[in-house]
Design an enzyme around this catalytic site. Structure first.
Site, short mmCIF file in Angstrom:
data_model
loop_
_atom_site.label_atom_id
_atom_site.label_comp_id
_atom_site.label_asym_id
_atom_site.label_seq_id
_atom_site.Cartn_x
_atom_site.Cartn_y
_atom_site.Cartn_z
N ARG A 103 0.82 -1.22 0.00
CA ARG A 103 0.00 0.00 0.00
C ARG A 103 0.85 1.25 0.00
O ARG A 103 1.93 1.29 0.57
CB ARG A 103 -0.90 0.01 1.24
CG ARG A 103 -1.88 1.18 1.23
CD ARG A 103 -2.69 1.22 2.48
NE ARG A 103 -2.08 2.15 3.43
CZ ARG A 103 -2.64 2.53 4.56
NH1 ARG A 103 -3.80 2.03 4.93
NH2 ARG A 103 -2.04 3.36 5.37
N CYS A 105 0.03 5.54 0.68
CA CYS A 105 -1.00 6.47 1.14
C CYS A 105 -0.43 7.88 1.07
O CYS A 105 0.66 8.13 1.59
CB CYS A 105 -1.42 6.13 2.57
SG CYS A 105 -2.85 7.05 3.15
#
Length: 127
Positions: A103, A105
């Site tokens: 991930r 972000c």
């Protein structure tokens, strides 16, 4: 060969120059989803956690339409209008993406519709 993915179970932007997703081989690439209510097409009320919840549920609807689940997600990219929402966003995110995909972000200046969060994912369709 590429195949576009669109479901009428979640809102789309009318006449948008993109699809909800594209299948390429055994990979599914989803366009970013914001916290729009499927019934009204408007952002849900309740702040970043409510919008994150709805955005991720919208992703789940697309995943389901392709015969996969959150467990098939290999990469997520998350956009926040305020990095101060990182913790509250993670509280919601962690309930859905239990397989802990890779991930990124980021905090960004603006998101479509004035959204507080947007999430896009890459998914393995391999059996």
């Amino acid at each position: 060969m590429l195949k576009t993915v669109n479901t009428d179970k979640i809102p789309s932007i009318p006449n948008a120059p993109f699809s909800q997703g594209v299948i390429a081989g055994e990979m599914l690439f989803l366009s970013g989803q914001v916290g729009t209510d499927p019934a009204s097409g408007k952002l849900v009320d309740g702040g970043v956690q409510a919008q994150a919840e709805q955005a991720i549920r919208n992703i789940g609807v697309i995943l389901e339409s392709c015969g996969v689940s959150y467990e098939s997600v290999v990469k997520a990219t998350c956009f926040l209008s305020d990095i101060g929402d990182f913790g509250p966003f993670n509280d919601v995110y962690s309930r859905y993406f239990t397989g802990k995909p890779a991930r990124s972000c980021f905090a960004v200046k603006d998101l479509p519709m004035g959204a507080l969060v947007e999430v896009e994912v890459i998914v393995s369709l391999g059996k």
